[in-house]
Motif scaffolding. Sequence first.
Motif, PDB file in Angstrom:
ATOM      1  N   MET A   1       0.953  -1.113   0.057  1.00  0.00           N
ATOM      2  CA  MET A   1      -0.071  -0.063   0.010  1.00  0.00           C
ATOM      3  C   MET A   1       0.794   1.109   0.126  1.00  0.00           C
ATOM      4  SD  MET A   1      -3.115   1.322   0.177  1.00  0.00           S
ATOM      5  CE  MET A   1      -4.092  -0.101   0.596  1.00  0.00           C
ATOM      6  N   LEU A   2       0.693   2.108  -1.210  1.00  0.00           N
ATOM      7  CA  LEU A   2       1.475   3.362  -0.813  1.00  0.00           C
ATOM      8  C   LEU A   2       1.130   4.206  -0.054  1.00  0.00           C
ATOM      9  CD1 LEU A   2       2.033   3.802  -4.965  1.00  0.00           C
ATOM     10  CD2 LEU A   2       3.436   2.951  -3.201  1.00  0.00           C
ATOM     11  N   THR A   3       1.890   5.320   0.454  1.00  0.00           N
ATOM     12  CA  THR A   3       1.541   6.218   1.232  1.00  0.00           C
ATOM     13  C   THR A   3       0.900   7.447   0.406  1.00  0.00           C
ATOM     14  OG1 THR A   3       3.748   7.337   1.064  1.00  0.00           O
ATOM     15  CG2 THR A   3       3.345   5.652   2.959  1.00  0.00           C
ATOM     16  N   LYS A   4       0.272   8.248   1.217  1.00  0.00           N
ATOM     17  CA  LYS A   4      -0.167   9.525   0.599  1.00  0.00           C
ATOM     18  C   LYS A   4       0.748  10.371  -0.086  1.00  0.00           C
ATOM     19  CE  LYS A   4      -2.385  13.966   1.726  1.00  0.00           C
ATOM     20  NZ  LYS A   4      -2.983  14.991   2.669  1.00  0.00           N
ATOM     21  N   GLU A   5       1.920  10.268   0.519  1.00  0.00           N
ATOM     22  CA  GLU A   5       2.951  11.142  -0.075  1.00  0.00           C
ATOM     23  C   GLU A   5       3.663  10.480  -1.500  1.00  0.00           C
ATOM     24  OE1 GLU A   5       2.247  12.314   3.757  1.00  0.00           O
ATOM     25  OE2 GLU A   5       2.777  10.257   3.230  1.00  0.00           O
ATOM     26  N   LYS A   6       3.501   9.306  -1.322  1.00  0.00           N
ATOM     27  CA  LYS A   6       4.275   8.567  -2.589  1.00  0.00           C
ATOM     28  C   LYS A   6       3.242   8.682  -3.473  1.00  0.00           C
ATOM     29  CE  LYS A   6       7.455   5.290  -0.171  1.00  0.00           C
ATOM     30  NZ  LYS A   6       7.578   3.699  -0.078  1.00  0.00           N
ATOM     31  N   ILE A   7       2.076   8.709  -3.308  1.00  0.00           N
ATOM     32  CA  ILE A   7       0.879   8.593  -4.498  1.00  0.00           C
ATOM     33  C   ILE A   7       0.995  10.091  -5.123  1.00  0.00           C
ATOM     34  CG2 ILE A   7      -1.428   8.871  -4.978  1.00  0.00           C
ATOM     35  CD1 ILE A   7      -2.028   6.543  -2.971  1.00  0.00           C
ATOM     36  N   ILE A   8       1.075  11.054  -4.252  1.00  0.00           N
ATOM     37  CA  ILE A   8       1.414  12.439  -4.707  1.00  0.00           C
ATOM     38  C   ILE A   8       2.449  12.584  -5.479  1.00  0.00           C
ATOM     39  CG2 ILE A   8       1.530  14.993  -3.722  1.00  0.00           C
ATOM     40  CD1 ILE A   8      -0.580  14.190  -1.409  1.00  0.00           C
ATOM     41  N   ALA A   9       3.529  12.021  -5.096  1.00  0.00           N
ATOM     42  CA  ALA A   9       4.793  12.291  -5.892  1.00  0.00           C
ATOM     43  C   ALA A   9       4.495  11.372  -6.983  1.00  0.00           C
ATOM     44  CB  ALA A   9       6.003  11.674  -5.121  1.00  0.00           C
ATOM     45  N   ARG A  10       4.052  10.407  -6.979  1.00  0.00           N
ATOM     46  CA  ARG A  10       4.031   9.513  -8.330  1.00  0.00           C
ATOM     47  C   ARG A  10       3.434  10.038  -9.312  1.00  0.00           C
ATOM     48  NH1 ARG A  10       0.186   4.505  -7.571  1.00  0.00           N
ATOM     49  NH2 ARG A  10      -1.240   6.165  -8.140  1.00  0.00           N
ATOM     50  N   ASN A  11       2.276  10.877  -9.214  1.00  0.00           N
ATOM     51  CA  ASN A  11       1.333  11.424 -10.163  1.00  0.00           C
ATOM     52  C   ASN A  11       1.510  12.848 -10.143  1.00  0.00           C
ATOM     53  OD1 ASN A  11      -0.559   8.716  -9.169  1.00  0.00           O
ATOM     54  ND2 ASN A  11      -0.304   9.034 -11.493  1.00  0.00           N
ATOM     55  N   ASN A  12       2.410  13.515  -9.457  1.00  0.00           N
ATOM     56  CA  ASN A  12       2.683  14.777  -9.617  1.00  0.00           C
ATOM     57  C   ASN A  12       1.286  15.683  -9.117  1.00  0.00           C
ATOM     58  OD1 ASN A  12       3.902  17.189  -9.837  1.00  0.00           O
ATOM     59  ND2 ASN A  12       3.454  17.497 -11.880  1.00  0.00           N
ATOM     60  N   VAL A  13       0.760  15.275  -8.153  1.00  0.00           N
ATOM     61  CA  VAL A  13      -0.560  15.750  -7.840  1.00  0.00           C
ATOM     62  C   VAL A  13      -0.421  17.188  -7.139  1.00  0.00           C
ATOM     63  CG1 VAL A  13      -2.659  15.634  -6.271  1.00  0.00           C
ATOM     64  CG2 VAL A  13      -1.354  13.538  -7.353  1.00  0.00           C
ATOM     65  N   CYS A  84      -7.837   9.935  -5.223  1.00  0.00           N
ATOM     66  CA  CYS A  84      -8.976  10.392  -4.341  1.00  0.00           C
ATOM     67  C   CYS A  84      -8.991  10.007  -3.004  1.00  0.00           C
ATOM     68  CB  CYS A  84     -10.206   9.767  -5.266  1.00  0.00           C
ATOM     69  SG  CYS A  84     -10.651  10.350  -6.727  1.00  0.00           S
ATOM     70  N   ASP A  85      -8.402   8.409  -2.923  1.00  0.00           N
ATOM     71  CA  ASP A  85      -8.228   8.206  -1.594  1.00  0.00           C
ATOM     72  C   ASP A  85      -7.398   8.914  -0.686  1.00  0.00           C
ATOM     73  OD1 ASP A  85     -10.379   6.078  -2.047  1.00  0.00           O
ATOM     74  OD2 ASP A  85      -8.857   4.593  -2.564  1.00  0.00           O
ATOM     75  N   ALA A  86      -6.051   8.868  -1.472  1.00  0.00           N
ATOM     76  CA  ALA A  86      -4.902   9.689  -0.744  1.00  0.00           C
ATOM     77  C   ALA A  86      -5.388  11.150  -0.095  1.00  0.00           C
ATOM     78  CB  ALA A  86      -3.802   9.921  -1.676  1.00  0.00           C
ATOM     79  N   LEU A  87      -6.234  11.864  -0.817  1.00  0.00           N
ATOM     80  CA  LEU A  87      -6.674  13.198  -0.681  1.00  0.00           C
ATOM     81  C   LEU A  87      -8.085  13.252   0.225  1.00  0.00           C
ATOM     82  CD1 LEU A  87      -5.651  15.093  -4.076  1.00  0.00           C
ATOM     83  CD2 LEU A  87      -4.222  14.869  -1.855  1.00  0.00           C
ATOM     84  N   GLU A  88      -8.586  11.975   0.338  1.00  0.00           N
ATOM     85  CA  GLU A  88      -9.823  11.846   0.967  1.00  0.00           C
ATOM     86  C   GLU A  88     -10.796  12.830   0.192  1.00  0.00           C
ATOM     87  OE1 GLU A  88      -9.348  12.354   5.159  1.00  0.00           O
ATOM     88  OE2 GLU A  88      -8.023  10.975   5.255  1.00  0.00           O
ATOM     89  N   LEU A  89     -10.997  12.597  -1.035  1.00  0.00           N
ATOM     90  CA  LEU A  89     -11.912  13.174  -1.794  1.00  0.00           C
ATOM     91  C   LEU A  89     -13.150  12.764  -1.707  1.00  0.00           C
ATOM     92  CD1 LEU A  89      -9.801  14.127  -4.796  1.00  0.00           C
ATOM     93  CD2 LEU A  89      -9.830  15.732  -2.934  1.00  0.00           C
ATOM     94  N   ALA A  90     -14.294  13.740  -1.773  1.00  0.00           N
ATOM     95  CA  ALA A  90     -15.607  13.333  -1.857  1.00  0.00           C
ATOM     96  C   ALA A  90     -16.090  14.313  -2.722  1.00  0.00           C
ATOM     97  CB  ALA A  90     -16.571  13.204  -0.452  1.00  0.00           C
ATOM     98  N   ASP A  91     -17.401  13.779  -3.616  1.00  0.00           N
ATOM     99  CA  ASP A  91     -18.275  14.671  -4.380  1.00  0.00           C
ATOM    100  C   ASP A  91     -17.331  15.322  -5.503  1.00  0.00           C
ATOM    101  OD1 ASP A  91     -20.592  14.188  -3.234  1.00  0.00           O
ATOM    102  OD2 ASP A  91     -20.144  15.767  -1.514  1.00  0.00           O
ATOM    103  N   VAL A  92     -16.586  14.471  -6.061  1.00  0.00           N
ATOM    104  CA  VAL A  92     -15.690  14.980  -7.151  1.00  0.00           C
ATOM    105  C   VAL A  92     -16.556  15.137  -8.437  1.00  0.00           C
ATOM    106  CG1 VAL A  92     -13.545  14.228  -8.455  1.00  0.00           C
ATOM    107  CG2 VAL A  92     -13.583  13.973  -5.984  1.00  0.00           C
TER     108      VAL A  92
END
Length: 269
Positions: A1-13, A84-92
Motif C-alpha cells: 500500500m503506497l502512502t499518501k506522499e508516494k501517491i502524490i509524488a508518483r502522479n505529481n498531484v 482520490c483516496d489519498a486526498l480523501e476526496l468526496a463529491d468529485v
Amino acid sequence: MLTKEKIIARNNVNVIGSGPQTLMLAHGFGCDQTMWHYLTPELRSHYTLVMFDYVGSGQSQLSAFSRSRYGSLEGYTQDINEICDALELADVHFVGHSISCTLGLMASIAEPGRFASHIMVCPSPCFLNDPPDYHGGFERVDLEELISLMDRNYIGWATYLAPLVMGTNSSEVLIGEMTASLCSTDPLVGKTFAQATFFSDYRHLLPQARHPSLLLQSKTDSLANEGVGKYMHARMPQSTLRVLPTEGHCIHMTHPALVLGEIRAWMNP
C-alpha cells in the motif's frame, strides 16, 4: 500500500484554489496537467482543482511505470482512485479530456461514492470503427501504422499527430505546444499508453454510468466525430450532449472561453 506522499509524488498531484466544489482535471494521451492552463486561472477562483499527471507523463515519476500495470486502462483508473483516496476526496466532479473521459467513467463505476458528476471534453469510448453501427474514426490498420510510426520516427509521429489533434486551422503556437508535449513523453510509455488508448473498446460501460454527465463534443474532430458523442449520449443515463461550434480535439485549449462557460453552467445550473 503506497502512502499518501508516494501517491502524490508518483502522479505529481497539485491542488489549487479553495472553492467548495472539487474539480479533478485529467489530461488526455500525450499531454500533462499543464494543458489545462487556459482554464485554470478562471476555475481556481471558484473551485478547488485537483490536477495530476499519469505515470510517464509530465512531471510524474517515470520509475513507477510498468507495462504490466499500464498496458491497459485499468492501471490508470486505479491511479485515479488512489489519488482520490489519498486526498480523501468526496463529491468529485471529474473533468476528463479524450481518453480520460473513459478513465473517469471507469473510476466512478469502481468507487461511485467518490464522485458527483462527469464533464467529458471530446470523449470517445472506442476509437476503432465497428460497422455498421459505430464509426470511431479509425480503421485498425491505420492505427497499427500510427503505432509503427512511433517506433520508426518518434519525432515524425508527433509532428504528424499534433495538427490532427489540434485541428488544421489551429495556430502554430497551439500545434507547437501539442508537438512539444507529445515529444516529451518517454517513447516506451507513449507507445504503451497509445496502444491502451486507441485499441480499447469500453462502449459496454456506457449504460453503467451512475452520475450525471456533460458531453462536450467538438463539431469537427478528427479523433472523435460528432457521431461518437451522439452514440454515447444515447446510451449513458443522465447524460447531456453539447455539440460546440469548434474544430479540433483539444477545445479546452483552442476554445477555452466556450468550455469555461459550459463548465460554469453545469456546475451552477
